[in-house]
Design a protein around this motif. Structure first.
Motif, mmCIF file in Angstrom:
data_model
loop_
_atom_site.group_PDB
_atom_site.id
_atom_site.type_symbol
_atom_site.label_atom_id
_atom_site.label_comp_id
_atom_site.label_asym_id
_atom_site.label_seq_id
_atom_site.Cartn_x
_atom_site.Cartn_y
_atom_site.Cartn_z
ATOM 1 N N TRP A 7 35.214 32.166 26.712
ATOM 2 C CA TRP A 7 36.296 32.873 27.394
ATOM 3 C C TRP A 7 37.244 31.904 28.094
ATOM 4 O O TRP A 7 36.833 30.906 28.652
ATOM 5 C CB TRP A 7 35.723 33.830 28.434
ATOM 6 C CG TRP A 7 34.961 34.985 27.877
ATOM 7 C CD1 TRP A 7 33.650 35.000 27.501
ATOM 8 C CD2 TRP A 7 35.467 36.297 27.643
ATOM 9 N NE1 TRP A 7 33.305 36.248 27.044
ATOM 10 C CE2 TRP A 7 34.397 37.084 27.112
ATOM 11 C CE3 TRP A 7 36.715 36.912 27.814
ATOM 12 C CZ2 TRP A 7 34.536 38.416 26.777
ATOM 13 C CZ3 TRP A 7 36.851 38.246 27.480
ATOM 14 C CH2 TRP A 7 35.785 38.995 26.961
ATOM 15 N N ALA A 12 40.269 37.023 29.071
ATOM 16 C CA ALA A 12 39.947 37.895 30.206
ATOM 17 C C ALA A 12 41.089 38.874 30.476
ATOM 18 O O ALA A 12 40.866 40.067 30.723
ATOM 19 C CB ALA A 12 39.657 37.055 31.441
ATOM 20 N N ARG A 16 41.180 43.009 30.285
ATOM 21 C CA ARG A 16 41.672 43.889 31.367
ATOM 22 C C ARG A 16 42.691 44.886 30.828
ATOM 23 O O ARG A 16 42.618 46.085 31.127
ATOM 24 C CB ARG A 16 42.304 43.050 32.485
ATOM 25 C CG ARG A 16 42.846 43.922 33.623
ATOM 26 C CD ARG A 16 43.361 43.098 34.768
ATOM 27 N NE ARG A 16 44.632 42.434 34.487
ATOM 28 C CZ ARG A 16 45.829 43.021 34.570
ATOM 29 N NH1 ARG A 16 45.918 44.319 34.883
ATOM 30 N NH2 ARG A 16 46.923 42.327 34.334
ATOM 31 N N PHE A 26 39.758 45.691 37.861
ATOM 32 C CA PHE A 26 39.052 44.835 36.902
ATOM 33 C C PHE A 26 38.077 43.912 37.643
ATOM 34 O O PHE A 26 36.940 43.700 37.204
ATOM 35 C CB PHE A 26 40.063 44.018 36.106
ATOM 36 C CG PHE A 26 39.479 43.202 34.978
ATOM 37 C CD1 PHE A 26 38.666 43.782 34.003
ATOM 38 C CD2 PHE A 26 39.760 41.841 34.892
ATOM 39 C CE1 PHE A 26 38.139 43.020 32.964
ATOM 40 C CE2 PHE A 26 39.248 41.075 33.856
ATOM 41 C CZ PHE A 26 38.424 41.667 32.888
ATOM 42 N N HIS A 29 35.190 45.945 38.595
ATOM 43 C CA HIS A 29 34.420 46.273 37.394
ATOM 44 C C HIS A 29 33.478 45.129 37.014
ATOM 45 O O HIS A 29 32.335 45.347 36.595
ATOM 46 C CB HIS A 29 35.391 46.567 36.240
ATOM 47 C CG HIS A 29 34.734 46.939 34.950
ATOM 48 N ND1 HIS A 29 34.079 48.143 34.763
ATOM 49 C CD2 HIS A 29 34.630 46.258 33.766
ATOM 50 C CE1 HIS A 29 33.604 48.192 33.522
ATOM 51 N NE2 HIS A 29 33.921 47.056 32.902
ATOM 52 N N LEU A 30 33.965 43.884 37.183
ATOM 53 C CA LEU A 30 33.158 42.717 36.819
ATOM 54 C C LEU A 30 32.266 42.248 37.964
ATOM 55 O O LEU A 30 31.283 41.520 37.735
ATOM 56 C CB LEU A 30 34.076 41.561 36.396
ATOM 57 C CG LEU A 30 34.960 41.774 35.175
ATOM 58 C CD1 LEU A 30 35.830 40.539 34.950
ATOM 59 C CD2 LEU A 30 34.123 42.058 33.931
ATOM 60 N N VAL A 37 40.365 36.747 39.362
ATOM 61 C CA VAL A 37 41.086 37.397 38.267
ATOM 62 C C VAL A 37 42.549 36.968 38.274
ATOM 63 O O VAL A 37 43.139 36.708 37.210
ATOM 64 C CB VAL A 37 40.961 38.935 38.362
ATOM 65 C CG1 VAL A 37 41.806 39.617 37.289
ATOM 66 C CG2 VAL A 37 39.504 39.363 38.244
ATOM 67 N N THR A 53 29.987 33.822 34.839
ATOM 68 C CA THR A 53 31.056 34.814 34.688
ATOM 69 C C THR A 53 31.341 35.066 33.211
ATOM 70 O O THR A 53 31.706 36.185 32.820
ATOM 71 C CB THR A 53 32.326 34.350 35.403
ATOM 72 O OG1 THR A 53 32.003 33.976 36.751
ATOM 73 C CG2 THR A 53 33.367 35.452 35.436
ATOM 74 N N ILE A 56 29.110 37.714 32.247
ATOM 75 C CA ILE A 56 29.569 39.020 32.758
ATOM 76 C C ILE A 56 30.656 39.594 31.846
ATOM 77 O O ILE A 56 30.658 40.786 31.525
ATOM 78 C CB ILE A 56 30.086 38.867 34.204
ATOM 79 C CG1 ILE A 56 28.918 38.533 35.141
ATOM 80 C CG2 ILE A 56 30.793 40.141 34.652
ATOM 81 C CD1 ILE A 56 29.361 38.172 36.557
ATOM 82 N N LEU A 57 31.576 38.752 31.418
ATOM 83 C CA LEU A 57 32.640 39.194 30.512
ATOM 84 C C LEU A 57 32.054 39.616 29.157
ATOM 85 O O LEU A 57 32.506 40.606 28.559
ATOM 86 C CB LEU A 57 33.663 38.076 30.333
ATOM 87 C CG LEU A 57 34.562 37.806 31.551
ATOM 88 C CD1 LEU A 57 35.234 36.440 31.432
ATOM 89 C CD2 LEU A 57 35.609 38.920 31.693
ATOM 90 N N THR A 59 29.162 40.953 28.656
ATOM 91 C CA THR A 59 28.549 42.260 28.867
ATOM 92 C C THR A 59 29.608 43.356 28.936
ATOM 93 O O THR A 59 29.446 44.440 28.352
ATOM 94 C CB THR A 59 27.709 42.256 30.151
ATOM 95 O OG1 THR A 59 26.690 41.265 30.041
ATOM 96 C CG2 THR A 59 27.057 43.621 30.379
ATOM 97 N N ALA A 60 30.694 43.085 29.655
ATOM 98 C CA ALA A 60 31.762 44.085 29.785
ATOM 99 C C ALA A 60 32.355 44.436 28.425
ATOM 100 O O ALA A 60 32.625 45.609 28.134
ATOM 101 C CB ALA A 60 32.845 43.567 30.722
#
Length: 366
Positions: A7, A12, A16, A26, A29-30, A37, A53, A56-57, A59-60
């Motif tokens: 990423w 990212a 969003r 956003f 959310h993360l 962000v 992170t 995390i992205l 997973t989102a």
């Protein structure tokens, strides 16, 4: 579906936008800070989120639905971000979201084409997807669409008369059944078992087909309508094998079931089968009564069903010396319609009826 190998702020931001969230929403959310962000948004490809992170992205994105994936891919494409080639950061594994939607739409179009016996168009629709992806590239949804496509290819091959062999309905049905078994979808597996029983009947294995139909007629994996069809086809196989009396009893039970289910097309087909069973025992007046009902009540008037009805009608007329010439005319017209739509199995059936009749009654007069 899209996955991101590494990423940056650009990916990212694309996520969003795809989620249709504000910078603050956003971040919430993360579970990261708003300033983080904002930094991604400002620096784009010049910044990379920390490894935790990045996860995390990942997973989102993984939890997002197909519409979000489609918007995400579109956003990256419009931003000029490569999705393939050397040094790529975003890879597409298997079909994209829009391809799944197009594939599903094409299967619906295939069903319509098959109902109209537009075999060339149906074949084109199916093979464009069957040849597009490798099996290992497909997730469960892709595997499901692959199995449905293969089963429909089997329907096409069956209707064209390619019943057994390496490029046949039997081969396609077995392949589709294997995938649905792996996906653990019992109803689809049972439907393929029913299709394979039809193949057995069409290839002359009447006793085997009848046994399979009898088992499926009480199989809870099938819908009530499919169980009624299996019961009707028990009668069909028995009638072809000369057991007309029992066949009639089984068919009448199926006919009552179709009436309760309010299925006019199946009800019409059941009367067609009943007519042929009565012809088999020599009760021609009852056979004509049932075939008239069948010809007058069917809702779907596809070429295939018209050929089947007229073949049955001609067969019954041929069985009476007084209407033999009428029967031959009906079969002549039906053969032309079958040839027009490439219905090879029906053409062979018509020719078989003619040969049997001429063998019993002498050469045809012209």
């Amino acid at each position: 579906m899209a996955t991101v190998h590494h990423w940056t702020g650009l990916e990212a931001r694309a996520l969003r936008f795809a989620l249709r969230l504000s910078v603050r929403a956003f971040a919430e959310h993360l579970g990261v800070g708003v300033r983080t962000v904002s930094k991604w948004e400002k620096l784009l490809t010049a910044t990379e989120p920390r490894p935790d992170t990045q996860a995390i992205l990942d997973t989102a994105l993984a939890r997002a639905d197909a519409a979000v994936h489609l918007r995400f891919e579109t956003n990256l494409s419009e931003a000029g971000r490569p999705t393939s080639g050397p040094g790529r950061r975003v890879a597409v594994t298997g079909p994209r979201a829009w391809e799944y939607e197009s594939w599903s739409d094409d299967l619906d179009r295939t069903l319509v084409a098959l109902s109209r016996q537009n075999f060339a168009f149906a074949d084109n629709l199916l093979r464009r997807w069957l040849a597009r992806f490798k099996t290992l590239e497909l997730d469960d949804k892709g595997q499901y669409l692959l199995a449905r496509s293969t089963a429909l290819l089997g329907d096409l091959q069956r209707d064209q008369g390619a019943v057994i062999g390496p490029m046949s309905a039997q081969h396609s049905y077995a392949g589709a059944r294997s995938v649905f078994t792996q996906l653990d979808i019992p109803r689809r597996v049972a439907q393929l078992d029913l299709s394979l029983a039809v193949v057995a009947e069409m290839s002359g294995k009447l006793e085997i087909a009848a046994r399979h139909y009898e088992t499926l007629a009480v199989d809870d994996r099938l819908s009530r309508r499919d169980r009624a069809r299996a019961r009707l086809w028990v009668g069909t196989a028995l009638s072809k094998d000369g057991n007309h009396d029992y066949a009639v009893r089984v068919m009448l039970a199926a006919t009552r079931e179709f009436e309760d289910l309010s299925e006019p097309d199946d009800w019409s087909v059941a009367h067609q089968k009943l007519a042929l069973a009565h012809r088999g025992v020599g009760d021609l007046s009852t056979a004509l009564y049932f075939i008239d009902i069948a010809r007058g009540t069917g809702v779907t008037d596809s070429p295939m069903q018209r050929v089947r009805l007229d073949t049955a009608h001609g067969h019954i007329l041929l069985s009476d010396p007084d209407t033999r010439n009428d029967g031959l005319r009906v079969l002549d017209d039906t053969a032309k319609l079958a040839a027009k739509f490439g219905l090879s199995h029906q053409l062979r059936s018509i020719e078989g009826i003619r040969m049997t009749t001429e063998g019993a009654s002498g050469p045809r007069r012209r």
